[in-house]
Design a protein around this motif. Structure first.
Motif, PDB file in Angstrom:
ATOM      1  N   TYR A 201      36.244   3.802  -2.866  1.00 61.46           N
ATOM      2  CA  TYR A 201      36.164   5.245  -2.984  1.00 61.46           C
ATOM      3  C   TYR A 201      34.719   5.666  -3.220  1.00 61.46           C
ATOM      4  CZ  TYR A 201      41.217   5.520  -3.321  1.00 61.46           C
ATOM      5  OH  TYR A 201      42.552   5.448  -3.039  1.00 61.46           O
TER       6      TYR A 201
ATOM      7  N   GLN B 284      32.524   8.896  -4.753  1.00 62.07           N
ATOM      8  CA  GLN B 284      32.648  10.106  -5.547  1.00 62.07           C
ATOM      9  C   GLN B 284      31.280  10.763  -5.667  1.00 62.07           C
ATOM     10  OE1 GLN B 284      33.925   9.730  -9.685  1.00 62.07           O
ATOM     11  NE2 GLN B 284      34.845  11.768  -9.644  1.00 62.07           N
TER      12      GLN B 284
ATOM     13  N   LYS C   5      32.690  15.956  -7.726  1.00 65.21           N
ATOM     14  CA  LYS C   5      33.761  15.998  -6.717  1.00 65.21           C
ATOM     15  C   LYS C   5      34.835  14.943  -7.007  1.00 65.21           C
ATOM     16  CE  LYS C   5      31.682  19.029  -3.972  1.00 65.21           C
ATOM     17  NZ  LYS C   5      30.969  18.633  -2.743  1.00 65.21           N
ATOM     18  N   ARG C   6      35.857  14.946  -6.202  1.00 66.54           N
ATOM     19  CA  ARG C   6      36.934  13.978  -6.347  1.00 66.54           C
ATOM     20  C   ARG C   6      36.559  12.652  -5.688  1.00 66.54           C
ATOM     21  NH1 ARG C   6      41.308  17.231  -3.225  1.00 66.54           N
ATOM     22  NH2 ARG C   6      39.800  18.890  -3.509  1.00 66.54           N
ATOM     23  N   PRO C   7      37.141  11.544  -6.136  1.00 74.35           N
ATOM     24  CA  PRO C   7      36.957  10.279  -5.399  1.00 74.35           C
ATOM     25  C   PRO C   7      37.642  10.393  -4.034  1.00 74.35           C
ATOM     26  CG  PRO C   7      37.796   9.893  -7.620  1.00 74.35           C
ATOM     27  CD  PRO C   7      37.939  11.361  -7.364  1.00 74.35           C
TER      28      PRO C   7
ATOM     29  N   LEU D 126      38.625   8.203  -0.452  1.00 71.65           N
ATOM     30  CA  LEU D 126      38.759   6.896   0.189  1.00 71.65           C
ATOM     31  C   LEU D 126      37.812   6.821   1.383  1.00 71.65           C
ATOM     32  CD1 LEU D 126      40.468   4.229   0.418  1.00 71.65           C
ATOM     33  CD2 LEU D 126      41.893   5.481   2.052  1.00 71.65           C
TER      34      LEU D 126
ATOM     35  N   PHE E 106      33.392   3.293  -6.068  1.00 76.81           N
ATOM     36  CA  PHE E 106      34.349   2.533  -6.854  1.00 76.81           C
ATOM     37  C   PHE E 106      35.108   1.571  -5.947  1.00 76.81           C
ATOM     38  CE2 PHE E 106      34.240   4.742 -10.873  1.00 76.81           C
ATOM     39  CZ  PHE E 106      33.830   6.027 -10.548  1.00 76.81           C
TER      40      PHE E 106
ATOM     41  N   LEU F   2      46.866   0.600  -9.256  1.00 76.29           N
ATOM     42  CA  LEU F   2      45.560   0.542  -8.611  1.00 76.29           C
ATOM     43  C   LEU F   2      44.526   0.536  -9.724  1.00 76.29           C
ATOM     44  CD1 LEU F   2      44.244   0.515  -5.803  1.00 76.29           C
ATOM     45  CD2 LEU F   2      43.990   2.992  -6.008  1.00 76.29           C
TER      46      LEU F   2
ATOM     47  N   PHE G 236      40.692   0.258 -10.996  1.00 78.97           N
ATOM     48  CA  PHE G 236      39.355   0.555 -10.494  1.00 78.97           C
ATOM     49  C   PHE G 236      38.291  -0.284 -11.187  1.00 78.97           C
ATOM     50  CE2 PHE G 236      39.741   4.189  -7.661  1.00 78.97           C
ATOM     51  CZ  PHE G 236      41.037   4.598  -7.897  1.00 78.97           C
TER      52      PHE G 236
ATOM     53  N   GLN H 157      34.186  -0.433 -12.438  1.00 80.71           N
ATOM     54  CA  GLN H 157      33.480   0.483 -13.332  1.00 80.71           C
ATOM     55  C   GLN H 157      32.607   1.485 -12.595  1.00 80.71           C
ATOM     56  OE1 GLN H 157      33.543  -2.833 -13.432  1.00 80.71           O
ATOM     57  NE2 GLN H 157      33.820  -3.567 -15.526  1.00 80.71           N
TER      58      GLN H 157
ATOM     59  N   TYR I  69      45.092  10.070 -13.634  1.00 79.45           N
ATOM     60  CA  TYR I  69      43.997   9.200 -14.041  1.00 79.45           C
ATOM     61  C   TYR I  69      43.074   9.992 -14.966  1.00 79.45           C
ATOM     62  CZ  TYR I  69      44.737   5.239 -10.881  1.00 79.45           C
ATOM     63  OH  TYR I  69      45.239   4.126 -10.253  1.00 79.45           O
TER      64      TYR I  69
ATOM     65  N   PHE J 264      34.449   5.856 -15.807  1.00 80.55           N
ATOM     66  CA  PHE J 264      35.522   4.893 -15.592  1.00 80.55           C
ATOM     67  C   PHE J 264      36.835   5.609 -15.321  1.00 80.55           C
ATOM     68  CE2 PHE J 264      37.300   0.887 -15.434  1.00 80.55           C
ATOM     69  CZ  PHE J 264      38.393   0.771 -16.265  1.00 80.55           C
TER      70      PHE J 264
ATOM     71  N   PHE K 258      42.244  13.445 -13.288  1.00 73.99           N
ATOM     72  CA  PHE K 258      42.526  13.526 -11.857  1.00 73.99           C
ATOM     73  C   PHE K 258      43.988  13.221 -11.597  1.00 73.99           C
ATOM     74  CE2 PHE K 258      38.567  14.159  -9.717  1.00 73.99           C
ATOM     75  CZ  PHE K 258      37.590  13.621 -10.536  1.00 73.99           C
TER      76      PHE K 258
ATOM     77  N   TYR L 100      44.972   6.371  -2.137  1.00 71.32           N
ATOM     78  CA  TYR L 100      45.392   7.526  -2.907  1.00 71.32           C
ATOM     79  C   TYR L 100      44.595   8.741  -2.445  1.00 71.32           C
ATOM     80  CZ  TYR L 100      47.440   4.393  -6.470  1.00 71.32           C
ATOM     81  OH  TYR L 100      48.174   3.457  -7.147  1.00 71.32           O
TER      82      TYR L 100
ATOM     83  N   PHE M 207      43.179  12.107  -4.036  1.00 71.98           N
ATOM     84  CA  PHE M 207      42.944  12.683  -5.362  1.00 71.98           C
ATOM     85  C   PHE M 207      42.844  14.201  -5.297  1.00 71.98           C
ATOM     86  CE2 PHE M 207      42.150   9.266  -8.378  1.00 71.98           C
ATOM     87  CZ  PHE M 207      41.985   8.172  -7.551  1.00 71.98           C
ATOM     88  N   GLY M 208      43.240  14.826  -6.383  1.00 74.90           N
ATOM     89  CA  GLY M 208      42.977  16.243  -6.567  1.00 74.90           C
ATOM     90  C   GLY M 208      41.524  16.437  -6.970  1.00 74.90           C
TER      91      GLY M 208
END
Lengths: 111, 114
Positions: free
Chosen positions: A36, A38, A42-44, A46, A89, A99, A101, A103, B35, B42, B90, B103, B105-106
């Protein structure tokens, strides 16, 4: 439990250089490994994924490799551009249905 | 036309208050997640629901209570907020609980407890 270690935590490269981010996982039953990106605030999202029956996958400037024996997987970005700057990530999906992740790696591409 | 939408985007509240965060997905996915992303970035899973059924419940204080009225919605209620609850939360969804698909994510809810 499942653990995913990611290195390095920060990475600075010059525009046009390659960047490599490495991850290891602990659960040998893990079978799906997404990456991912990020951007700040913003959002992560894919960007690429690999399944356990494949050793390598490529999509334009990004590629992922998986070594199941060593429980390593890596993200390779070639010809980096300033817009590649973000936190990346890795993640591993285990049989427990989670799932997990890493660090995160803060990649900075300097023009 | 957002695939996974969360509200509110920002939430500033005092210690001890109770607050809720809402999440909705229009992707037809069966599984939804919460999450927590702390100040060190993290991402840690808190809960997962598959078709309204709780399937993952990590070691989270019981002040946090998820609710899934239907498979398109997963809300998070937090009682007696503490300073350490400050983070970005999230919501995410995936087609099945098996995770063999990425996934979605929002956009996240930045919670600040003062």
């Amino acid at each position: 439990g499942e653990n995913v270690e990611q290195h390095p935590s920060t990475l600075s490269v010059q525009e046009g250089d390659s960047a490599v981010i490495k991850c290891t996982y602990s659960d040998s039953a893990s079978n799906y490994f997404p990456w991912y990106k990020q951007e700040l605030g913003k959002r992560p999202q894919l960007i690429i994924d690999i399944r356990s029956n494949v050793g390598e996958k490529k999509d334009q400037r990004i590629a992922v490799t998986l070594n199941k024996t060593a429980k390593h997987f890596s993200l390779h970005i070639t010809e980096t551009q300033p817009e590649d700057s973000a936190v990346y990530f890795c993640a591993a999906f285990n049989q427990g249905g989670k799932l997990i992740f890493g660090q995160g790696t803060e990649l900075s591409v300097k023009p | 036309d957002t695939a996974v939408s969360q509200t509110p985007k920002y939430l500033v509240t005092q210690m001890g208050n109770d607050k809720s965060i809402k999440c909705e997905q229009n992707l037809g996915h069966d599984t939804m997640y919460w999450y927590k992303q702390d100040s060190k970035k993290f991402l840690k899973i808190m809960f997962s629901y598959n078709n309204k059924e709780l399937i993952i419940n990590e070691t989270v204080p019981n002040r946090f209570s998820p609710k899934s009225p239907d498979k398109a919605h997963l809300n998070l209620h937090i009682n007696s907020l503490e300073l350490g609850d400050s983070a970005v939360y999230f919501c995410a969804s995936s087609p099945t609980g098996y995770g063999h698909y990425g996934y979605t994510f929002g956009s996240g809810t930045r919670l600040t407890v003062v």
